[in-house]
Motif scaffolding. Structure first.
Motif, PDB file in Angstrom:
ATOM      1  N   LEU A  80      -1.213  11.918  -4.098  1.00 47.14           N
ATOM      2  CA  LEU A  80      -0.816  10.694  -4.755  1.00 47.14           C
ATOM      3  C   LEU A  80      -2.042   9.807  -4.858  1.00 47.14           C
ATOM      4  O   LEU A  80      -2.662   9.491  -3.841  1.00 47.14           O
ATOM      5  CB  LEU A  80       0.282   9.989  -3.967  1.00 47.14           C
ATOM      6  CG  LEU A  80       0.786   8.742  -4.664  1.00 47.14           C
ATOM      7  CD1 LEU A  80       1.621   9.130  -5.875  1.00 47.14           C
ATOM      8  CD2 LEU A  80       1.571   7.886  -3.715  1.00 47.14           C
ATOM      9  N   LYS A  81      -2.414   9.457  -6.059  1.00 49.13           N
ATOM     10  CA  LYS A  81      -3.570   8.580  -6.270  1.00 49.13           C
ATOM     11  C   LYS A  81      -3.192   7.146  -5.909  1.00 49.13           C
ATOM     12  O   LYS A  81      -3.948   6.429  -5.292  1.00 49.13           O
ATOM     13  CB  LYS A  81      -4.038   8.692  -7.720  1.00 49.13           C
ATOM     14  CG  LYS A  81      -5.258   7.898  -8.035  1.00 49.13           C
ATOM     15  CD  LYS A  81      -6.474   8.463  -7.354  1.00 49.13           C
ATOM     16  CE  LYS A  81      -7.714   7.716  -7.814  1.00 49.13           C
ATOM     17  NZ  LYS A  81      -8.880   8.079  -7.074  1.00 49.13           N
ATOM     18  N   ASP A  82      -2.019   6.727  -6.332  1.00 52.95           N
ATOM     19  CA  ASP A  82      -1.443   5.442  -5.970  1.00 52.95           C
ATOM     20  C   ASP A  82       0.072   5.566  -6.122  1.00 52.95           C
ATOM     21  O   ASP A  82       0.574   6.677  -6.294  1.00 52.95           O
ATOM     22  CB  ASP A  82      -2.029   4.298  -6.818  1.00 52.95           C
ATOM     23  CG  ASP A  82      -1.891   4.529  -8.313  1.00 52.95           C
ATOM     24  OD1 ASP A  82      -0.799   4.953  -8.755  1.00 52.95           O
ATOM     25  OD2 ASP A  82      -2.850   4.286  -9.049  1.00 52.95           O
ATOM     26  N   ALA A  83       0.798   4.463  -6.067  1.00 53.68           N
ATOM     27  CA  ALA A  83       2.260   4.517  -6.076  1.00 53.68           C
ATOM     28  C   ALA A  83       2.839   5.033  -7.383  1.00 53.68           C
ATOM     29  O   ALA A  83       4.013   5.393  -7.440  1.00 53.68           O
ATOM     30  CB  ALA A  83       2.835   3.132  -5.773  1.00 53.68           C
ATOM     31  N   ARG A  84       2.022   5.108  -8.438  1.00 50.38           N
ATOM     32  CA  ARG A  84       2.560   5.519  -9.737  1.00 50.38           C
ATOM     33  C   ARG A  84       1.780   6.640 -10.417  1.00 50.38           C
ATOM     34  O   ARG A  84       1.974   6.902 -11.593  1.00 50.38           O
ATOM     35  CB  ARG A  84       2.616   4.312 -10.669  1.00 50.38           C
ATOM     36  CG  ARG A  84       3.622   3.283 -10.217  1.00 50.38           C
ATOM     37  CD  ARG A  84       3.882   2.280 -11.313  1.00 50.38           C
ATOM     38  NE  ARG A  84       4.998   1.457 -10.953  1.00 50.38           N
ATOM     39  CZ  ARG A  84       4.907   0.265 -10.401  1.00 50.38           C
ATOM     40  NH1 ARG A  84       3.721  -0.245 -10.126  1.00 50.38           N
ATOM     41  NH2 ARG A  84       5.981  -0.424 -10.111  1.00 50.38           N
ATOM     42  N   SER A  85       0.879   7.294  -9.691  1.00 49.87           N
ATOM     43  CA  SER A  85       0.139   8.378 -10.342  1.00 49.87           C
ATOM     44  C   SER A  85      -0.224   9.485  -9.353  1.00 49.87           C
ATOM     45  O   SER A  85      -0.416   9.249  -8.171  1.00 49.87           O
ATOM     46  CB  SER A  85      -1.120   7.850 -11.030  1.00 49.87           C
ATOM     47  OG  SER A  85      -2.018   7.335 -10.085  1.00 49.87           O
ATOM     48  N   GLU A  95      -2.800  12.836  -8.664  1.00 45.87           N
ATOM     49  CA  GLU A  95      -4.107  13.395  -8.978  1.00 45.87           C
ATOM     50  C   GLU A  95      -4.117  14.868  -8.590  1.00 45.87           C
ATOM     51  O   GLU A  95      -3.775  15.216  -7.463  1.00 45.87           O
ATOM     52  CB  GLU A  95      -5.210  12.649  -8.237  1.00 45.87           C
ATOM     53  CG  GLU A  95      -6.598  13.152  -8.585  1.00 45.87           C
ATOM     54  CD  GLU A  95      -7.679  12.352  -7.891  1.00 45.87           C
ATOM     55  OE1 GLU A  95      -8.536  11.817  -8.609  1.00 45.87           O
ATOM     56  OE2 GLU A  95      -7.648  12.276  -6.649  1.00 45.87           O
ATOM     57  N   ARG A 104      -5.589  13.129 -13.657  1.00 41.22           N
ATOM     58  CA  ARG A 104      -4.662  12.088 -13.204  1.00 41.22           C
ATOM     59  C   ARG A 104      -3.531  11.967 -14.205  1.00 41.22           C
ATOM     60  O   ARG A 104      -3.750  12.066 -15.411  1.00 41.22           O
ATOM     61  CB  ARG A 104      -5.415  10.773 -13.075  1.00 41.22           C
ATOM     62  CG  ARG A 104      -4.640   9.703 -12.382  1.00 41.22           C
ATOM     63  CD  ARG A 104      -5.518   8.515 -12.140  1.00 41.22           C
ATOM     64  NE  ARG A 104      -4.741   7.459 -11.524  1.00 41.22           N
ATOM     65  CZ  ARG A 104      -5.230   6.325 -11.126  1.00 41.22           C
ATOM     66  NH1 ARG A 104      -6.504   6.082 -11.254  1.00 41.22           N
ATOM     67  NH2 ARG A 104      -4.458   5.414 -10.586  1.00 41.22           N
ATOM     68  N   SER A 147       1.364  -2.382  -0.767  1.00 41.78           N
ATOM     69  CA  SER A 147       0.974  -1.205  -1.534  1.00 41.78           C
ATOM     70  C   SER A 147       2.138  -0.561  -2.267  1.00 41.78           C
ATOM     71  O   SER A 147       1.938   0.344  -3.053  1.00 41.78           O
ATOM     72  CB  SER A 147       0.309  -0.168  -0.625  1.00 41.78           C
ATOM     73  OG  SER A 147       1.241   0.285   0.336  1.00 41.78           O
ATOM     74  N   ARG A 200       5.431   4.708  -0.723  1.00 45.69           N
ATOM     75  CA  ARG A 200       4.478   5.714  -0.279  1.00 45.69           C
ATOM     76  C   ARG A 200       4.966   7.084  -0.706  1.00 45.69           C
ATOM     77  O   ARG A 200       6.155   7.343  -0.714  1.00 45.69           O
ATOM     78  CB  ARG A 200       4.341   5.698   1.242  1.00 45.69           C
ATOM     79  CG  ARG A 200       3.737   4.435   1.770  1.00 45.69           C
ATOM     80  CD  ARG A 200       3.546   4.504   3.271  1.00 45.69           C
ATOM     81  NE  ARG A 200       4.764   4.904   3.928  1.00 45.69           N
ATOM     82  CZ  ARG A 200       4.821   5.785   4.924  1.00 45.69           C
ATOM     83  NH1 ARG A 200       3.751   6.352   5.371  1.00 45.69           N
ATOM     84  NH2 ARG A 200       5.969   6.112   5.479  1.00 45.69           N
ATOM     85  N   TRP A 201       4.041   7.951  -1.055  1.00 47.86           N
ATOM     86  CA  TRP A 201       4.345   9.335  -1.400  1.00 47.86           C
ATOM     87  C   TRP A 201       3.652  10.213  -0.382  1.00 47.86           C
ATOM     88  O   TRP A 201       2.592   9.888   0.110  1.00 47.86           O
ATOM     89  CB  TRP A 201       3.772   9.711  -2.765  1.00 47.86           C
ATOM     90  CG  TRP A 201       4.373   9.059  -3.946  1.00 47.86           C
ATOM     91  CD1 TRP A 201       4.311   7.744  -4.287  1.00 47.86           C
ATOM     92  CD2 TRP A 201       5.092   9.692  -4.992  1.00 47.86           C
ATOM     93  NE1 TRP A 201       4.947   7.531  -5.467  1.00 47.86           N
ATOM     94  CE2 TRP A 201       5.436   8.718  -5.932  1.00 47.86           C
ATOM     95  CE3 TRP A 201       5.478  11.001  -5.231  1.00 47.86           C
ATOM     96  CZ2 TRP A 201       6.143   8.988  -7.092  1.00 47.86           C
ATOM     97  CZ3 TRP A 201       6.164  11.279  -6.385  1.00 47.86           C
ATOM     98  CH2 TRP A 201       6.504  10.280  -7.298  1.00 47.86           C
TER      99      TRP A 201
END
Length: 158
Positions: free
Chosen positions: A35-40, A42, A98, A144, A147-148
């Protein structure tokens, strides 16, 4: 007669030594997803020296149907004249892709990819998988967001 047998065995050993040592697909193209961030998400492939991957051969899917995967952001590749596919773009050493993702709960990311060795051997399309889980019920405030956690496996190679 013994001399001829020894000579033949020697030549067969030389012939085997001349054959190229190809890596298994999961060693030539090491898959990882996070998980790159909460919505993407990688996806990263580490590509062994002497190998390359095709830019236009990547396919991505999330299951079950409640998960949504946006358009992948593929970096530009290096132009390459390929004997099998003509003018293509390829990646060497590493590629990071991404893509936006939406959903809640556990999801399976499936990635199809294809690559070749410089010696002219191409692998069949490979399937790599990662299991993702969106944790929506977090205790306490969080700046943040959700979380994933992602557990990746490249052992399911087609």
């Amino acid at each position: 007669m013994r001399f001829v047998l020894i000579l033949l065995l020697g030549f067969s050993g030389l012939a085997r030594a001349a054959e190229p040592d190809l890596l298994e697909p999961d060693k030539a193209f090491r898959f990882a997803a996070r998980l790159k961030d909460a919505r993407s998400i990688e996806v990263i492939y580490q590509i062994a020296p002497g190998y390359y991957m095709y830019r236009d051969k990547f396919q991505f899917a999330l299951a079950p149907a409640g998960a949504k995967l946006g358009a992948p952001q593929l970096p530009a590749g290096k132009k390459h004249r390929d004997e099998f596919f003509g003018e293509v773009e390829t990646y060497r050493k590493q590629v990071q892709i991404r893509m936006p993702a939406e959903g809640e709960g556990r999801f399976d990311l499936k990635v199809i990819s294809q690559g070749c060795a410089d010696i002219g051997v191409c692998y069949v399309p490979m399937e790599s998988q990662a299991s993702l889980h969106l944790v929506s019920g977090m205790s306490g405030p969080s700046k943040s967001g959700p979380r994933w956690s992602i557990f990746a496996s490249d052992m399911d190679i087609a």
